[in-house]
Each structure stands twice: as C-alpha cells, then as structure tokens.
Design a protein around this motif. Structure first.
Motif, PDB file in Angstrom:
ATOM      1  N   THR A  98       8.361  -6.181   8.922  1.00  0.00           N
ATOM      2  CA  THR A  98       7.295  -6.785   8.143  1.00  0.00           C
ATOM      3  C   THR A  98       7.983  -7.448   6.959  1.00  0.00           C
ATOM      4  O   THR A  98       8.687  -6.784   6.189  1.00  0.00           O
ATOM      5  CB  THR A  98       6.274  -5.740   7.672  1.00  0.00           C
ATOM      6  N   ALA A  99       7.811  -8.750   6.858  1.00  0.00           N
ATOM      7  CA  ALA A  99       8.512  -9.533   5.844  1.00  0.00           C
ATOM      8  C   ALA A  99       7.512 -10.187   4.900  1.00  0.00           C
ATOM      9  O   ALA A  99       6.348 -10.413   5.255  1.00  0.00           O
ATOM     10  CB  ALA A  99       9.367 -10.607   6.517  1.00  0.00           C
ATOM     11  N   TRP A 100       7.985 -10.507   3.713  1.00  0.00           N
ATOM     12  CA  TRP A 100       7.170 -11.225   2.728  1.00  0.00           C
ATOM     13  C   TRP A 100       7.942 -12.451   2.268  1.00  0.00           C
ATOM     14  O   TRP A 100       9.102 -12.343   1.871  1.00  0.00           O
ATOM     15  CB  TRP A 100       6.845 -10.343   1.535  1.00  0.00           C
ATOM     16  N   GLN A 101       7.321 -13.626   2.386  1.00  0.00           N
ATOM     17  CA  GLN A 101       7.920 -14.836   1.812  1.00  0.00           C
ATOM     18  C   GLN A 101       7.329 -14.996   0.423  1.00  0.00           C
ATOM     19  O   GLN A 101       6.120 -15.174   0.257  1.00  0.00           O
ATOM     20  CB  GLN A 101       7.677 -16.071   2.671  1.00  0.00           C
ATOM     21  N   ALA A 102       8.177 -14.917  -0.573  1.00  0.00           N
ATOM     22  CA  ALA A 102       7.757 -14.783  -1.970  1.00  0.00           C
ATOM     23  C   ALA A 102       7.635 -16.132  -2.688  1.00  0.00           C
ATOM     24  O   ALA A 102       8.089 -16.284  -3.814  1.00  0.00           O
ATOM     25  CB  ALA A 102       8.725 -13.868  -2.717  1.00  0.00           C
ATOM     26  N   SER A 103       7.001 -17.096  -2.051  1.00  0.00           N
ATOM     27  CA  SER A 103       6.689 -18.365  -2.714  1.00  0.00           C
ATOM     28  C   SER A 103       5.509 -18.134  -3.663  1.00  0.00           C
ATOM     29  O   SER A 103       4.948 -17.037  -3.722  1.00  0.00           O
ATOM     30  CB  SER A 103       6.311 -19.423  -1.678  1.00  0.00           C
ATOM     31  N   GLU A 104       5.111 -19.171  -4.357  1.00  0.00           N
ATOM     32  CA  GLU A 104       3.950 -19.042  -5.253  1.00  0.00           C
ATOM     33  C   GLU A 104       2.713 -18.599  -4.474  1.00  0.00           C
ATOM     34  O   GLU A 104       1.974 -17.728  -4.904  1.00  0.00           O
ATOM     35  CB  GLU A 104       3.680 -20.372  -5.965  1.00  0.00           C
ATOM     36  N   ARG A 105       2.486 -19.190  -3.308  1.00  0.00           N
ATOM     37  CA  ARG A 105       1.358 -18.784  -2.461  1.00  0.00           C
ATOM     38  C   ARG A 105       1.663 -17.479  -1.756  1.00  0.00           C
ATOM     39  O   ARG A 105       0.829 -16.590  -1.674  1.00  0.00           O
ATOM     40  CB  ARG A 105       1.049 -19.877  -1.434  1.00  0.00           C
ATOM     41  N   GLY A 106       2.849 -17.356  -1.210  1.00  0.00           N
ATOM     42  CA  GLY A 106       3.294 -16.147  -0.534  1.00  0.00           C
ATOM     43  C   GLY A 106       2.632 -15.925   0.805  1.00  0.00           C
ATOM     44  O   GLY A 106       1.593 -16.515   1.112  1.00  0.00           O
ATOM     45  N   GLY A 107       3.273 -15.111   1.620  1.00  0.00           N
ATOM     46  CA  GLY A 107       2.682 -14.782   2.901  1.00  0.00           C
ATOM     47  C   GLY A 107       3.476 -13.736   3.645  1.00  0.00           C
ATOM     48  O   GLY A 107       4.698 -13.640   3.510  1.00  0.00           O
ATOM     49  N   GLU A 108       2.762 -12.931   4.404  1.00  0.00           N
ATOM     50  CA  GLU A 108       3.354 -11.882   5.225  1.00  0.00           C
ATOM     51  C   GLU A 108       3.662 -12.440   6.602  1.00  0.00           C
ATOM     52  O   GLU A 108       2.850 -13.161   7.183  1.00  0.00           O
ATOM     53  CB  GLU A 108       2.372 -10.717   5.352  1.00  0.00           C
ATOM     54  N   VAL A 109       4.836 -12.100   7.120  1.00  0.00           N
ATOM     55  CA  VAL A 109       5.228 -12.494   8.471  1.00  0.00           C
ATOM     56  C   VAL A 109       5.715 -11.246   9.187  1.00  0.00           C
ATOM     57  O   VAL A 109       6.597 -10.552   8.707  1.00  0.00           O
ATOM     58  CB  VAL A 109       6.350 -13.559   8.456  1.00  0.00           C
ATOM     59  N   ARG A 110       5.113 -10.967  10.331  1.00  0.00           N
ATOM     60  CA  ARG A 110       5.589  -9.878  11.175  1.00  0.00           C
ATOM     61  C   ARG A 110       6.569 -10.479  12.182  1.00  0.00           C
ATOM     62  O   ARG A 110       6.281 -11.516  12.793  1.00  0.00           O
ATOM     63  CB  ARG A 110       4.422  -9.187  11.867  1.00  0.00           C
ATOM     64  N   CYS A 111       7.722  -9.857  12.337  1.00  0.00           N
ATOM     65  CA  CYS A 111       8.786 -10.379  13.198  1.00  0.00           C
ATOM     66  C   CYS A 111       9.229  -9.298  14.165  1.00  0.00           C
ATOM     67  O   CYS A 111       9.315  -8.133  13.790  1.00  0.00           O
ATOM     68  CB  CYS A 111      10.015 -10.772  12.377  1.00  0.00           C
ATOM     69  N   ALA A 112       9.542  -9.708  15.387  1.00  0.00           N
ATOM     70  CA  ALA A 112      10.098  -8.781  16.373  1.00  0.00           C
ATOM     71  C   ALA A 112      11.163  -9.524  17.170  1.00  0.00           C
ATOM     72  O   ALA A 112      10.928 -10.633  17.655  1.00  0.00           O
ATOM     73  CB  ALA A 112       9.014  -8.257  17.302  1.00  0.00           C
ATOM     74  N   VAL A 113      12.337  -8.922  17.285  1.00  0.00           N
ATOM     75  CA  VAL A 113      13.426  -9.497  18.075  1.00  0.00           C
ATOM     76  C   VAL A 113      13.315  -8.933  19.479  1.00  0.00           C
ATOM     77  O   VAL A 113      13.310  -7.720  19.672  1.00  0.00           O
ATOM     78  CB  VAL A 113      14.797  -9.167  17.458  1.00  0.00           C
ATOM     79  N   ARG A 114      13.210  -9.828  20.456  1.00  0.00           N
ATOM     80  CA  ARG A 114      13.101  -9.447  21.864  1.00  0.00           C
ATOM     81  C   ARG A 114      14.146 -10.248  22.634  1.00  0.00           C
ATOM     82  O   ARG A 114      13.923 -11.413  22.961  1.00  0.00           O
ATOM     83  CB  ARG A 114      11.710  -9.739  22.430  1.00  0.00           C
ATOM     84  N   GLY A 115      15.297  -9.640  22.867  1.00  0.00           N
ATOM     85  CA  GLY A 115      16.386 -10.357  23.542  1.00  0.00           C
ATOM     86  C   GLY A 115      16.859 -11.501  22.668  1.00  0.00           C
ATOM     87  O   GLY A 115      17.220 -11.302  21.513  1.00  0.00           O
ATOM     88  N   ASP A 116      16.824 -12.713  23.220  1.00  0.00           N
ATOM     89  CA  ASP A 116      17.250 -13.880  22.447  1.00  0.00           C
ATOM     90  C   ASP A 116      16.054 -14.619  21.833  1.00  0.00           C
ATOM     91  O   ASP A 116      16.174 -15.759  21.404  1.00  0.00           O
ATOM     92  CB  ASP A 116      18.082 -14.838  23.302  1.00  0.00           C
ATOM     93  N   ARG A 117      14.909 -13.961  21.759  1.00  0.00           N
ATOM     94  CA  ARG A 117      13.693 -14.548  21.192  1.00  0.00           C
ATOM     95  C   ARG A 117      13.247 -13.768  19.972  1.00  0.00           C
ATOM     96  O   ARG A 117      13.486 -12.567  19.853  1.00  0.00           O
ATOM     97  CB  ARG A 117      12.542 -14.539  22.206  1.00  0.00           C
ATOM     98  N   VAL A 118      12.547 -14.471  19.087  1.00  0.00           N
ATOM     99  CA  VAL A 118      11.911 -13.829  17.936  1.00  0.00           C
ATOM    100  C   VAL A 118      10.419 -14.109  18.034  1.00  0.00           C
ATOM    101  O   VAL A 118       9.999 -15.271  18.149  1.00  0.00           O
ATOM    102  CB  VAL A 118      12.467 -14.368  16.596  1.00  0.00           C
ATOM    103  N   LEU A 119       9.631 -13.052  18.020  1.00  0.00           N
ATOM    104  CA  LEU A 119       8.175 -13.181  18.036  1.00  0.00           C
ATOM    105  C   LEU A 119       7.681 -13.080  16.599  1.00  0.00           C
ATOM    106  O   LEU A 119       8.104 -12.195  15.853  1.00  0.00           O
ATOM    107  CB  LEU A 119       7.549 -12.074  18.879  1.00  0.00           C
TER     108      LEU A 119
END
Length: 134
Positions: A98-119
């Motif tokens: 679970t990641a947070w992009q800390a720009s002025e607006r900001g936003g949460e991004v859920r990430c999962a590594v599956r082999g050579d792909r990122v969901l």
C-alpha cells in the motif's frame, strides 16, 4: 541530483524512462522543493523519489516530477508505481504494498508484483474515453 532535488540520494538508479531516487525519510520527501529548471534539463521523462513510509498503513511513499514532459509534479502516477513495486519488493521482501504518492492532492495506490507484471489498484477518475480502430 542532490542539488536538483534538495536532498541527498540514498539510492539513484535509472530505467529507460525515469530516474528512481530513494531518500532518507518521509518528512524529507514531503518537504522537497525541487529545482524544476534543473530537472527539466535531465534527459529522462521524470524523476521518481521514494522512501519507506513512516505513516501507519503504508509501505512506501513517493513523488513524481516530470518538468521535461511539461508536468512539474504529477499528482498520482501509476506508471511510476510499476517501477516502485519491484524496487520495494527487493528491499522489503514482500509482493503486495500500500503506497502513498505525497503530491499536494495525494493518492493511495495498491501494488502487487505478479511475476514480471505489476497490478495497480485504487480510485481513479475517467478523463477520456476512446475506441481504437484497426
């Protein structure tokens, strides 16, 4: 890079599009005031800056600067997380984040590594629809 960002990198790498920079703390990341003129001169699409999260509920935080592409700071950047997830997978030994992009607006991004792909998951707003014709 340290002069352009105003922070000393703990790690500096590059993929075919962007620099990836890890810095020492979330508070430093949140207080960055980059020199966009200097960043604009780099021969890359953008600069991804990241650190391990200190905020409860998040694994890592990031910001994405792309003045050379006409965007000083992008609010939430899915493509940057396609680089960040494998980077943090190696550092933290996990496959889901679970990641947070800390720009002025900001936003949460859920990430999962599956082999050579990122969901990627999270909330988004559709700004355009189109059909590609063969």
């Amino acid at each position: 890079m340290a002069d352009a960002l105003g922070a000393e990198p703990a790690y500096l790498g590059r993929n075919r599009f962007d620099y990836l920079v890890e810095i020492g703390s979330e508070s430093t990341l949140r207080s960055l005031a980059p020199d966009f003129g200097r960043l604009r001169q780099l021969a890359v699409r953008g600069v991804i800056v990241t650190t391990r999260a200190e905020t409860e509920g998040f694994d890592f935080v990031s910001r994405f600067f792309a003045p050379g592409a006409g965007i000083d700071e992008d609010p939430v950047t899915g493509s940057a997380h396609c680089s960040l997830a494998p980077y943090w997978q190696r550092r933290l030994g996990k496959e889901s984040f679970t990641a947070w992009q800390a720009s002025e607006r900001g936003g949460e991004v859920r990430c999962a590594v599956r082999g050579d792909r990122v969901l990627l998951g999270g909330q988004a707003v559709t700004v355009m629809r189109a059909d590609l014709l063969a």
